[in-house]
Design a protein around this motif. Structure first.
Motif, PDB file in Angstrom:
ATOM      1  N   ASN A 256     -10.325   1.338  13.587  1.00 12.07           N
ATOM      2  CA  ASN A 256      -9.554   0.100  13.683  1.00 12.07           C
ATOM      3  C   ASN A 256      -9.817  -0.841  12.506  1.00 12.07           C
ATOM      4  N   ASN A 257     -10.888  -0.631  11.768  1.00 12.94           N
ATOM      5  CA  ASN A 257     -11.113  -1.421  10.556  1.00 12.94           C
ATOM      6  C   ASN A 257     -10.172  -1.009   9.440  1.00 12.94           C
ATOM      7  N   ILE A 258      -9.639   0.196   9.520  1.00 11.49           N
ATOM      8  CA  ILE A 258      -8.787   0.719   8.458  1.00 11.49           C
ATOM      9  C   ILE A 258      -7.317   0.606   8.838  1.00 11.49           C
ATOM     10  N   THR A 259      -6.963   0.973  10.044  1.00 13.51           N
ATOM     11  CA  THR A 259      -5.574   0.953  10.485  1.00 13.51           C
ATOM     12  C   THR A 259      -5.516   0.617  11.973  1.00 13.51           C
ATOM     13  N   ASP A 260      -4.363   0.129  12.393  1.00 18.33           N
ATOM     14  CA  ASP A 260      -4.167  -0.170  13.803  1.00 18.33           C
ATOM     15  C   ASP A 260      -2.723   0.136  14.177  1.00 18.33           C
ATOM     16  N   LEU A 261      -2.308  -0.279  15.360  1.00 21.06           N
ATOM     17  CA  LEU A 261      -0.963   0.039  15.827  1.00 21.06           C
ATOM     18  C   LEU A 261       0.118  -0.696  15.035  1.00 21.06           C
ATOM     19  N   GLN A 262      -0.232  -1.800  14.394  1.00 22.75           N
ATOM     20  CA  GLN A 262       0.753  -2.598  13.660  1.00 22.75           C
ATOM     21  C   GLN A 262       0.875  -2.192  12.187  1.00 22.75           C
ATOM     22  N   SER A 263       0.149  -1.171  11.756  1.00 23.75           N
ATOM     23  CA  SER A 263       0.150  -0.778  10.349  1.00 23.75           C
ATOM     24  C   SER A 263       1.486  -0.181   9.939  1.00 23.75           C
ATOM     25  N   LEU A 264       1.906  -0.482   8.714  1.00 27.36           N
ATOM     26  CA  LEU A 264       3.117   0.081   8.135  1.00 27.36           C
ATOM     27  C   LEU A 264       2.704   0.996   6.993  1.00 27.36           C
ATOM     28  N   LEU A 265       2.498   2.260   7.304  1.00 31.44           N
ATOM     29  CA  LEU A 265       2.050   3.219   6.303  1.00 31.44           C
ATOM     30  C   LEU A 265       3.244   3.814   5.579  1.00 31.44           C
ATOM     31  N   PRO A 266       3.076   4.237   4.315  1.00 28.40           N
ATOM     32  CA  PRO A 266       4.177   4.896   3.596  1.00 28.40           C
ATOM     33  C   PRO A 266       4.572   6.196   4.303  1.00 28.40           C
ATOM     34  N   ARG A 267       5.863   6.520   4.262  1.00 25.03           N
ATOM     35  CA  ARG A 267       6.344   7.701   4.984  1.00 25.03           C
ATOM     36  C   ARG A 267       5.914   8.987   4.303  1.00 25.03           C
ATOM     37  N   GLU A 268       6.060   9.051   2.998  1.00 27.55           N
ATOM     38  CA  GLU A 268       5.728  10.277   2.275  1.00 27.55           C
ATOM     39  C   GLU A 268       4.535  10.004   1.380  1.00 27.55           C
TER      40      GLU A 268
ATOM     41  N   PRO B  62       6.965  -1.129  -1.877  1.00 29.21           N
ATOM     42  CA  PRO B  62       7.546  -1.716  -0.668  1.00 29.21           C
ATOM     43  C   PRO B  62       6.438  -2.329   0.192  1.00 29.21           C
ATOM     44  N   ILE B  63       6.828  -3.271   1.032  1.00 23.06           N
ATOM     45  CA  ILE B  63       5.854  -3.945   1.885  1.00 23.06           C
ATOM     46  C   ILE B  63       5.292  -2.945   2.883  1.00 23.06           C
ATOM     47  N   GLY B  64       4.006  -2.876   2.980  1.00 24.41           N
ATOM     48  CA  GLY B  64       3.347  -1.974   3.913  1.00 24.41           C
ATOM     49  C   GLY B  64       1.862  -1.932   3.658  1.00 24.41           C
ATOM     50  N   ASP B  65       1.145  -1.294   4.550  1.00 27.63           N
ATOM     51  CA  ASP B  65      -0.299  -1.153   4.419  1.00 27.63           C
ATOM     52  C   ASP B  65      -0.617   0.101   3.617  1.00 27.63           C
ATOM     53  N   LEU B  66      -1.673   0.021   2.857  1.00 28.79           N
ATOM     54  CA  LEU B  66      -2.093   1.166   2.062  1.00 28.79           C
ATOM     55  C   LEU B  66      -3.165   1.935   2.818  1.00 28.79           C
ATOM     56  N   PRO B  67      -3.028   3.230   2.952  1.00 23.90           N
ATOM     57  CA  PRO B  67      -4.090   4.006   3.581  1.00 23.90           C
ATOM     58  C   PRO B  67      -5.328   4.012   2.687  1.00 23.90           C
ATOM     59  N   ILE B  68      -6.499   4.074   3.300  1.00 22.41           N
ATOM     60  CA  ILE B  68      -7.746   3.991   2.546  1.00 22.41           C
ATOM     61  C   ILE B  68      -7.893   5.173   1.597  1.00 22.41           C
ATOM     62  N   SER B  69      -7.361   6.327   1.958  1.00 22.04           N
ATOM     63  CA  SER B  69      -7.441   7.482   1.058  1.00 22.04           C
ATOM     64  C   SER B  69      -6.657   7.231  -0.227  1.00 22.04           C
ATOM     65  N   LEU B  70      -5.520   6.585  -0.131  1.00 21.61           N
ATOM     66  CA  LEU B  70      -4.719   6.263  -1.302  1.00 21.61           C
ATOM     67  C   LEU B  70      -5.415   5.219  -2.174  1.00 21.61           C
ATOM     68  N   VAL B  71      -6.001   4.225  -1.557  1.00 26.26           N
ATOM     69  CA  VAL B  71      -6.727   3.200  -2.316  1.00 26.26           C
ATOM     70  C   VAL B  71      -7.891   3.822  -3.054  1.00 26.26           C
ATOM     71  N   ASN B  72      -8.653   4.658  -2.371  1.00 29.12           N
ATOM     72  CA  ASN B  72      -9.791   5.325  -3.030  1.00 29.12           C
ATOM     73  C   ASN B  72      -9.314   6.215  -4.174  1.00 29.12           C
ATOM     74  N   MET B  73      -8.193   6.941  -3.979  1.00 25.96           N
ATOM     75  CA  MET B  73      -7.703   7.810  -5.026  1.00 25.96           C
ATOM     76  C   MET B  73      -7.281   6.999  -6.253  1.00 25.96           C
ATOM     77  N   CYS B  74      -6.607   5.884  -6.043  1.00 25.35           N
ATOM     78  CA  CYS B  74      -6.156   5.066  -7.177  1.00 25.35           C
ATOM     79  C   CYS B  74      -7.330   4.379  -7.882  1.00 25.35           C
ATOM     80  N   LEU B  75      -8.307   3.937  -7.123  1.00 27.64           N
ATOM     81  CA  LEU B  75      -9.425   3.229  -7.732  1.00 27.64           C
ATOM     82  C   LEU B  75     -10.439   4.157  -8.417  1.00 27.64           C
ATOM     83  N   TYR B  76     -10.687   5.286  -7.811  1.00 25.88           N
ATOM     84  CA  TYR B  76     -11.813   6.119  -8.270  1.00 25.88           C
ATOM     85  C   TYR B  76     -11.373   7.439  -8.897  1.00 25.88           C
ATOM     86  N   GLN B  77     -10.125   7.583  -9.279  1.00 24.48           N
ATOM     87  CA  GLN B  77      -9.653   8.849  -9.849  1.00 24.48           C
ATOM     88  C   GLN B  77      -9.866   8.870 -11.344  1.00 24.48           C
TER      89      GLN B  77
END
Length: 156
Positions: free
Chosen positions: A112-124, A141-156
């Protein structure tokens, strides 16, 4: 004849107008009664008077109060007990509020610290990976970023 009257009316209208915008604003501000300022001042005077009476009751000896005609007043114990009770109540409210917030906060290892029922995750995720990381200056687009995507963009 009618043209003379028309000219006099227009001159009268121009004379009645304020000479500058600031004078018009001043006239409209003067018309309002700022009652909230009066109420604040009255509350200030009442609280100052109440505090002065409290200090006089707390520090003057009994014979001075009785000489002034004040014979019925609470015990001096309450001069210290009431402020102590109020301060304890305020501290308890703050502590209770912090405890309630900590109780309702999810654990650090909770999803629940990462995502919840109100999260708007990217479809693809495939398309989102390229869009979020590769495009510089693009607005996603407006939405929540999954933590895996954030880690990939920051630490790749």
């Amino acid at each position: 004849m009618s043209s003379m009257r028309h000219e006099q009316e227009s001159v009268g209208i121009l004379e009645s107008r304020p000479s500058s915008p600031s004078s018009a604003a001043g006239a409209s501000m003067m018309a309002k009664t700022p009652t909230f300022e009066y109420y604040g001042f009255v509350v200030y005077l009442v609280s100052l008077t109440t505090f002065a009476v409290y200090l006089l009751w707390a520090y003057l000896p009994d014979p001075v109060l009785e000489a002034a005609g004040i014979t019925y007043y609470p015990e001096r114990y309450w001069a210290l007990a009431m402020p102590a009770w109020w301060m304890s109540a305020v501290a308890a409210i703050f502590l209770f509020n912090m405890a309630a917030n900590m109780y309702h906060t999810p654990l650090l290892n909770s999803i629940n610290n990462i995502t919840d029922l109100q999260s708007l995750l990217p479809r693809e995720m495939n398309c989102a990976d390229k869009f979020f990381c590769d495009e510089v200056g693009g607005i996603p687009p407006i939405g929540d970023l999954p933590i895996s995507l954030v880690n990939m963009c920051l630490y790749q």
